[in-house]
Motif scaffolding. Structure first.
Motif, PDB file in Angstrom:
ATOM      1  N   ASP A  31       0.829  -1.142   0.073  1.00 49.02           N
ATOM      2  CA  ASP A  31       0.082  -0.177  -0.135  1.00 49.02           C
ATOM      3  C   ASP A  31       0.649   1.290   0.046  1.00 49.02           C
ATOM      4  O   ASP A  31       1.231   1.687   1.050  1.00 49.02           O
ATOM      5  N   GLY A  32       1.314   1.672  -1.289  1.00 50.89           N
ATOM      6  CA  GLY A  32       2.359   2.778  -1.508  1.00 50.89           C
ATOM      7  C   GLY A  32       3.621   2.159  -1.024  1.00 50.89           C
ATOM      8  O   GLY A  32       3.868   1.080  -1.316  1.00 50.89           O
ATOM      9  N   ASP A  33       4.279   2.718   0.091  1.00 51.80           N
ATOM     10  CA  ASP A  33       5.708   2.365   0.757  1.00 51.80           C
ATOM     11  C   ASP A  33       5.443   1.175   1.869  1.00 51.80           C
ATOM     12  O   ASP A  33       6.147   0.712   2.263  1.00 51.80           O
ATOM     13  N   ASP A  34       4.085   0.983   2.193  1.00 50.92           N
ATOM     14  CA  ASP A  34       3.899   0.150   3.375  1.00 50.92           C
ATOM     15  C   ASP A  34       3.600  -1.501   2.796  1.00 50.92           C
ATOM     16  O   ASP A  34       3.069  -1.472   1.747  1.00 50.92           O
ATOM     17  N   VAL A  35       3.749  -2.205   3.676  1.00 56.62           N
ATOM     18  CA  VAL A  35       3.798  -3.543   3.596  1.00 56.62           C
ATOM     19  C   VAL A  35       2.745  -4.226   4.447  1.00 56.62           C
ATOM     20  O   VAL A  35       2.970  -3.658   5.769  1.00 56.62           O
ATOM     21  N   LEU A  36       1.796  -4.741   4.087  1.00 62.57           N
ATOM     22  CA  LEU A  36       0.499  -5.127   4.915  1.00 62.57           C
ATOM     23  C   LEU A  36       0.256  -6.380   4.823  1.00 62.57           C
ATOM     24  O   LEU A  36       0.343  -7.047   3.901  1.00 62.57           O
ATOM     25  N   PHE A  37      -0.191  -6.970   6.015  1.00 62.48           N
ATOM     26  CA  PHE A  37      -0.788  -8.464   5.923  1.00 62.48           C
ATOM     27  C   PHE A  37      -2.272  -8.490   6.560  1.00 62.48           C
ATOM     28  O   PHE A  37      -2.467  -7.991   7.216  1.00 62.48           O
ATOM     29  N   PRO A  38      -2.955  -9.167   5.468  1.00 57.83           N
ATOM     30  CA  PRO A  38      -4.190  -9.201   5.909  1.00 57.83           C
ATOM     31  C   PRO A  38      -4.554 -10.293   6.977  1.00 57.83           C
ATOM     32  O   PRO A  38      -3.911 -11.308   7.073  1.00 57.83           O
ATOM     33  N   HIS A  39      -5.367 -10.016   8.181  1.00 59.41           N
ATOM     34  CA  HIS A  39      -5.723 -10.966   9.460  1.00 59.41           C
ATOM     35  C   HIS A  39      -6.992 -11.147   9.233  1.00 59.41           C
ATOM     36  O   HIS A  39      -7.817  -9.903   9.064  1.00 59.41           O
TER      37      HIS A  39
END
Length: 62
Positions: A31-39
């Protein structure tokens, strides 16, 4: 130079408001420069995106 020190491992959970806990449920995404993990919540199945995988492990000095 490396140095070792004793430490204990703690498990960190991410709790849902319903009383369940969030567990990583899919592959990471950007998400842009962010790394996100779905939970997904283990109780109500609510979804949330977090910057770390939960549960996660942390080390604390003894």
């Amino acid at each position: 130079m490396e140095r070792e020190a004793p430490a204990k491992v703690v498990i960190v959970y991410y709790d849902c408001e319903c009383g369940g806990e969030y567990r990583v449920s899919g592959k990471l995404f950007l998400d842009g420069d962010d790394v996100l993990f779905p939970h997904t919540c283990t109780k109500c199945e609510a979804g949330i995106n977090l910057p770390e995988k939960y549960p996660t492990y942390k080390f604390k000095p003894v």
